[in-house]
Design an enzyme around this catalytic site. Structure first.
Site, PDB file in Angstrom:
ATOM      1  N   HIS A 156     -13.926 -12.951  12.688  1.00 55.57           N
ATOM      2  CA  HIS A 156     -14.642 -13.342  11.452  1.00 55.57           C
ATOM      3  C   HIS A 156     -15.644 -12.258  11.032  1.00 55.57           C
ATOM      4  O   HIS A 156     -16.664 -12.561  10.408  1.00 55.57           O
ATOM      5  CB  HIS A 156     -15.394 -14.669  11.632  1.00 55.57           C
ATOM      6  N   SER A 277     -20.352  11.826  -5.253  1.00 51.85           N
ATOM      7  CA  SER A 277     -20.572  11.086  -6.486  1.00 51.85           C
ATOM      8  C   SER A 277     -21.100  12.057  -7.538  1.00 51.85           C
ATOM      9  O   SER A 277     -21.844  12.988  -7.216  1.00 51.85           O
ATOM     10  CB  SER A 277     -21.597   9.971  -6.243  1.00 51.85           C
ATOM     11  N   LYS A 283     -24.429  10.558  -1.916  1.00 52.39           N
ATOM     12  CA  LYS A 283     -23.198   9.857  -1.574  1.00 52.39           C
ATOM     13  C   LYS A 283     -22.140  10.723  -0.906  1.00 52.39           C
ATOM     14  O   LYS A 283     -21.929  11.872  -1.275  1.00 52.39           O
ATOM     15  CB  LYS A 283     -22.573   9.237  -2.843  1.00 52.39           C
ATOM     16  N   ASN A 285     -18.323   9.529  -0.002  1.00 53.33           N
ATOM     17  CA  ASN A 285     -17.515   8.314  -0.121  1.00 53.33           C
ATOM     18  C   ASN A 285     -16.185   8.395   0.645  1.00 53.33           C
ATOM     19  O   ASN A 285     -15.578   9.457   0.735  1.00 53.33           O
ATOM     20  CB  ASN A 285     -17.215   8.039  -1.600  1.00 53.33           C
ATOM     21  N   GLU A 290      -9.971   4.366   0.819  1.00 52.82           N
ATOM     22  CA  GLU A 290      -9.903   3.408  -0.294  1.00 52.82           C
ATOM     23  C   GLU A 290      -8.593   3.561  -1.071  1.00 52.82           C
ATOM     24  O   GLU A 290      -7.972   2.581  -1.490  1.00 52.82           O
ATOM     25  CB  GLU A 290     -11.099   3.599  -1.237  1.00 52.82           C
ATOM     26  N   TYR A 317      29.090  -4.666  -9.186  1.00 51.25           N
ATOM     27  CA  TYR A 317      28.077  -3.765  -9.742  1.00 51.25           C
ATOM     28  C   TYR A 317      27.579  -4.260 -11.094  1.00 51.25           C
ATOM     29  O   TYR A 317      28.336  -4.757 -11.922  1.00 51.25           O
ATOM     30  CB  TYR A 317      28.645  -2.342  -9.893  1.00 51.25           C
ATOM     31  N   GLN A 322      20.584   0.125 -11.356  1.00 52.65           N
ATOM     32  CA  GLN A 322      20.044   1.463 -11.569  1.00 52.65           C
ATOM     33  C   GLN A 322      18.514   1.445 -11.418  1.00 52.65           C
ATOM     34  O   GLN A 322      17.899   2.469 -11.126  1.00 52.65           O
ATOM     35  CB  GLN A 322      20.451   1.941 -12.970  1.00 52.65           C
ATOM     36  N   LYS A 325      16.064   2.781  -8.248  1.00 53.73           N
ATOM     37  CA  LYS A 325      15.702   4.142  -7.836  1.00 53.73           C
ATOM     38  C   LYS A 325      14.235   4.504  -8.005  1.00 53.73           C
ATOM     39  O   LYS A 325      13.587   4.909  -7.036  1.00 53.73           O
ATOM     40  CB  LYS A 325      16.573   5.148  -8.583  1.00 53.73           C
TER      41      LYS A 325
HETATM   42  N1  ARG Z   1      23.274   5.583 -12.767  1.00 55.99           N
HETATM   43  C1  ARG Z   1      24.043   4.516 -12.233  1.00 55.99           C
HETATM   44  C2  ARG Z   1      23.201   3.742 -11.207  1.00 55.99           C
HETATM   45  O1  ARG Z   1      22.227   4.227 -10.806  1.00 55.99           O
HETATM   46  C3  ARG Z   1      25.264   5.047 -11.590  1.00 55.99           C
HETATM   47  C4  ARG Z   1      26.400   4.075 -11.493  1.00 55.99           C
HETATM   48  C5  ARG Z   1      27.009   3.887 -12.820  1.00 55.99           C
HETATM   49  N2  ARG Z   1      28.108   2.997 -12.762  1.00 55.99           N
HETATM   50  C6  ARG Z   1      28.527   2.364 -13.835  1.00 55.99           C
HETATM   51  N3  ARG Z   1      29.527   1.549 -13.696  1.00 55.99           N
HETATM   52  N4  ARG Z   1      27.983   2.500 -14.999  1.00 55.99           N
HETATM   53  O2  ARG Z   1      23.496   2.641 -10.837  1.00 55.99           O
END
Ligand code: ARG
Length: 475
Positions: A156, A277, A283, A285, A290, A317, A322, A325
């Protein structure tokens, strides 16, 4: 606008649609993986008699040339291509002509992108593991050097019982050790190749998926072509593991911020890892700690983002995927830099041992041991708890510690107290009597350090990974 699918269309794609759909600005990160997968694919196509040896050689030469030119800056991946796959294929056809058009035989961008992302994440699982090992090494050094650096332990955020700095650091060692083991589990589970799944139903060509999998260091091929192109579980698992790493880093940061405060002064962050600061000259920091704490939210965000993206997708798919990523790349970069910076801060952190020890003396952290003393003299624990409670109240009124009470004062509260009491509740005794495995006593800690040293010597990292997934690079 360079795209792979113009044939069926009679009108140009709208400019905004093209831009909205394109992914090259970020999936160019998968460039190395795209080339690696393509080489494995064509080497296999030739082995299966689908391409001639000349065609295979021309394609492999073209691809390795593109790889070299991009890495040396002679060829630039621009946003005139829809994605990294289009860039590589178009550049190949530019270079070697007709044979280049055969690269995509028996392949879809769906299994291609699934493969690229898997290769990339697999590599990053290893990189993050190495950064974890570096932190574990730093922690072990701090532990070895501080087996008798006494400090208060907290519950605590109130002083609870005395412990050592080695013990406190050992707690973080266990957390990051679990993180490392978690990454190894993920690696093993994800290490199957989706290449050859085609759009989702495999292909009619006699592809050898076992062969391409082995060329790229996978355990084998994935076993359902529909799942192969639709699976992003390994990304979710990885982001969950990254989130847990950040949660650990964030807790550690929080403690360093508290310990670095003027009130505690348990530690001093090195000048090279602090900031000042613009208005308050005094200061210094703890900005790095943080920021690490702050960036945790961003990595959790990536996990929530992909979980949400995937939750409603019908097989197989869908373009939604997409979106896996950018958040994944961002989370990887964030965690990598946090681990590196945090390790640097930890390595240069100065521990104020005397202040920590003094703090442990002045907070009744030995009250449990004082009660145990009475128990050893035959007082039932519940009664001992009450007696020491009254003792603490007396000390608070008198503004002193238990240690400083005279035997007379002690006997006034309970006749059981004797001359051996002060020794029994000294900081050293309190800690050194705790010798069960996992406890802070020196002997117990030495055993744990021995076990963890051995763990680190065999820890799973790139050097210890026997996978030769770059076999096709020799091509
Ligand atoms: N840029 C697409 C992705 O990241 C690649 C795959 C595309 N496939 C498709 N059937 N359009 O998913």
């Amino acid at each position: 606008m360079a795209q792979l699918w113009g044939g069926r269309f009679t009108r140009e794609t709208d400019r905004l649609v093209y831009q909205f759909n394109a992914s090259v600005t970020y999936d160019k990160k998968l460039f190395e993986q795209d080339i690696e997968g393509s080489i494995a694919h064509v080497v296999m196509l030739e082995k299966q008699g689908i391409l001639t040896c000349e065609e295979k050689d021309a394609i492999v030469k073209g691809l390795t040339g593109i790889r070299k030119d991009v890495s040396e800056g002679r060829l630039v991946i621009t946003d005139e291509y829809e994605d990294i796959h289009s860039f590589v294929e178009a550049s190949l056809i530019d270079r070697i002509g007709e044979a280049g058009k055969k690269l995509h035989t028996g392949r879809s961008r769906n299994d291609q992108v699934a493969l690229d992302m898997k290769l990339y994440v697999r590599m990053q699982v290893l990189s993050i593991s190495e950064l974890l090992v570096e932190i574990l090494e730093t922690l072990l050094t701090v532990m070895e050097n501080n087996l008798t650096t006494y400090m208060p332990g907290f519950t605590h955020l109130q002083k609870a019982q005395p412990t050592t700095l080695a013990h406190h650091m050992g707690a973080y060692f266990e957390m990051f050790k679990r993180d490392l083991l978690r990454l190894h589990d993920i690696y093993k589970r994800m290490n199957y190749s989706p290449l050859g799944a085609g759009a989702f139903a495999g292909t009619t060509y006699p592809l050898d998926r076992v062969y391409t999998a082995s060329l790229m260091g996978f355990e084998g091929p994935t076993l359902n072509s529909m799942d192969s192109v639709a699976d992003r579980d390994y990304i979710i698992e990885f982001l969950a593991a990254l989130s847990t790493i950040m949660m650990h880093l964030s807790r550690f940061s929080e403690e360093i911020i508290i310990w670095n405060s003027n009130e505690y002064r348990f530690v001093e962050i090195d000048d090279s890892f602090s900031t000042g600061s613009s208005i308050m000259p005094q200061k210094k920091n703890p900005d790095i700690a943080e920021l690490v704490r702050g960036k945790t939210g961003r990595v959790y965000g990536a996990l929530m983002s992909i979980l949400t993206t995937m939750k409603g997708l019908p097989l197989a798919y869908n373009k939604d995927m997409q979106e896996d990523k950018e958040v994944t790349f961002d989370a990887i970069e964030t965690v990598s830099s946090c681990l590196m910076l945090f390790n640097g801060m930890l390595k240069t952190l100065k521990f104020n041992n005397q202040i920590m020890e003094k703090s442990a003396m002045n907070g009744f952290t030995n009250a449990t041991d004082a009660a145990d003393y009475l128990v050893n003299k035959g007082v039932p624990f519940r009664d001992a708890h009450g007696i020491i409670g009254r003792l603490v109240l007396y000390c608070i009124k008198k503004d002193c510690s238990i240690d400083s009470l005279s035997l007379e004062e002690l006997k006034f509260i309970s006749p059981v107290f004797d001359v051996d009491f002060h020794d029994a509740i000294s900081l050293k005794t309190c800690v050194e009597k705790r010798l069960t495995i996992g406890a802070p006593g020196q002997k117990a800690m030495e055993e744990v350090i021995r076990i963890n040293k051995n763990f680190l010597a065999h820890a799973w990292t790139k050097d210890n990974d026997r996978t030769e997934y770059t076999a096709n690079r020799q091509a």
